[in-house]
Write a protein that holds these residues in place. Sequence first.
Motif, PDB file in Angstrom:
ATOM      1  N   ALA A 135      -8.913  -3.872  16.757  1.00 39.29           N
ATOM      2  CA  ALA A 135      -8.547  -2.602  16.123  1.00 39.29           C
ATOM      3  C   ALA A 135      -8.653  -2.656  14.607  1.00 39.29           C
ATOM      4  O   ALA A 135      -8.322  -1.687  13.917  1.00 39.29           O
ATOM      5  CB  ALA A 135      -7.116  -2.225  16.523  1.00 39.29           C
ATOM      6  N   GLY A 136      -9.139  -3.771  14.060  1.00 42.58           N
ATOM      7  CA  GLY A 136      -9.170  -3.944  12.610  1.00 42.58           C
ATOM      8  C   GLY A 136     -10.049  -2.948  11.883  1.00 42.58           C
ATOM      9  O   GLY A 136      -9.787  -2.597  10.731  1.00 42.58           O
ATOM     10  N   GLY A 137     -11.108  -2.449  12.540  1.00 45.52           N
ATOM     11  CA  GLY A 137     -12.013  -1.521  11.890  1.00 45.52           C
ATOM     12  C   GLY A 137     -11.392  -0.183  11.565  1.00 45.52           C
ATOM     13  O   GLY A 137     -11.902   0.558  10.716  1.00 45.52           O
ATOM     14  N   ALA A 138     -10.291   0.139  12.239  1.00 46.36           N
ATOM     15  CA  ALA A 138      -9.617   1.411  11.987  1.00 46.36           C
ATOM     16  C   ALA A 138      -8.303   1.233  11.232  1.00 46.36           C
ATOM     17  O   ALA A 138      -7.663   2.225  10.882  1.00 46.36           O
ATOM     18  CB  ALA A 138      -9.350   2.117  13.314  1.00 46.36           C
ATOM     19  N   ALA A 139      -7.900  -0.013  11.000  1.00 51.35           N
ATOM     20  CA  ALA A 139      -6.625  -0.268  10.320  1.00 51.35           C
ATOM     21  C   ALA A 139      -6.709   0.116   8.850  1.00 51.35           C
ATOM     22  O   ALA A 139      -7.767   0.017   8.220  1.00 51.35           O
ATOM     23  CB  ALA A 139      -6.247  -1.741  10.464  1.00 51.35           C
ATOM     24  N   THR A 140      -5.587   0.556   8.290  1.00 50.45           N
ATOM     25  CA  THR A 140      -5.545   0.970   6.884  1.00 50.45           C
ATOM     26  C   THR A 140      -4.398   0.270   6.161  1.00 50.45           C
ATOM     27  O   THR A 140      -3.520  -0.319   6.788  1.00 50.45           O
ATOM     28  CB  THR A 140      -5.354   2.495   6.773  1.00 50.45           C
ATOM     29  OG1 THR A 140      -4.124   2.873   7.423  1.00 50.45           O
ATOM     30  CG2 THR A 140      -6.515   3.238   7.408  1.00 50.45           C
ATOM     31  N   GLY A 141      -4.409   0.374   4.832  1.00 51.46           N
ATOM     32  CA  GLY A 141      -3.367  -0.246   4.034  1.00 51.46           C
ATOM     33  C   GLY A 141      -3.697  -1.696   3.727  1.00 51.46           C
ATOM     34  O   GLY A 141      -4.850  -2.129   3.825  1.00 51.46           O
ATOM     35  N   LEU A 142      -2.693  -2.460   3.346  1.00 49.78           N
ATOM     36  CA  LEU A 142      -2.874  -3.886   3.118  1.00 49.78           C
ATOM     37  C   LEU A 142      -3.068  -4.560   4.471  1.00 49.78           C
ATOM     38  O   LEU A 142      -2.215  -4.466   5.356  1.00 49.78           O
ATOM     39  CB  LEU A 142      -1.644  -4.469   2.412  1.00 49.78           C
ATOM     40  CG  LEU A 142      -1.631  -5.993   2.232  1.00 49.78           C
ATOM     41  CD1 LEU A 142      -2.758  -6.435   1.312  1.00 49.78           C
ATOM     42  CD2 LEU A 142      -0.285  -6.454   1.695  1.00 49.78           C
TER      43      LEU A 142
END
Length: 353
Positions: free
Chosen positions: A14-21
Amino acid sequence: MTARWLTRGELGAAGGAATGLLLVAPDLSSVFPLGPADRTACVRMTGEVLQATGVGAADRVVVALAEPAATLWTSAAADVAAAAASVGPRGRMRLHHALTTLRATTLVATPTGVMDFLARLHLEFLLDPLDLGLRHIVLTGEIASRHTIRQLAGEFGAAVSEAYSSPFSGGALAWRTAEEDPLTPVADGVLGLASLDKDVPYADGGLAEMVIMPLGHSTLGDTVLRTGHVARAENGGLPAPEHTVGEHVLVRGVWVALPRLEKALSKIDGVSGWELTVSRAGTLDSAVLTVTFGRQSLVANPMWKARIREALRALTPVTIGVEIAPEAAEAARPGLVNDLRGQHLGRDRALLT
């Protein structure tokens, strides 16, 4: 509403859609997002664990951990102690120089890192560990060998504690001051135990997986995170993990992704099988990959062995030795993990129940 349950691999996917730090594993096998409030809470809890282990305003802390844990621990230590510095996990002579130059009273490091440091003080540097004047040692990031806390306390003349840190953020979530003790969570509801084969809380005696419940996380909400750490829940309280399970193996404080290892080897023509052997014969973990070829002509081919070495270097920062099985085997077989430390129980959780 039913809570989501995620493993390390699912966090990475799911890293491709994660946001923030984004706190990422060295091989991107997990991607853990932190909003500003999440990061504040993570640093605060780590600071509370440091204070619970005895670290206070008069202490000077040196953190010898890898990222992302190093930054969190150093920030937390700076909030509760007089000074804090991060020196990284490698270089024992550099660590000694940092401890003496900064007049450190507290060391935060992995169990094997401190044991290796101790061995080098005795055997290579001919120095007395008592001369360092450490008052506190906090161990985190690995499953310690038996009697580690007791031995280090005697050798350094320090109060030695073990902190359980999130394998995703590196932030501290619980602690204990003796290896016979259960963990004390920093907050109610942040840690729990779950069944190995079902997404439900642990109920019966035996093996259970440690799970993190980041209640109110800015993006994950009430998601339950499977840590891959396994404890034997029989004596009440929250037991410290003794094993790991799943598609990631903990080696020298780094989670090695077996699916990525498998995928990398599948691209090398002629590989029919492999076995990853992990051991802790001395103070540090070591890993060796034994590869079986499908054709005898490849067994003594140095170019094929070099290709495997290069694939491993691109995969993980952990040094993994390469050996070639002397006999070829044409039939393909699944990859195996042989953990001589007795830590990794298997790749499939369901098979352990």
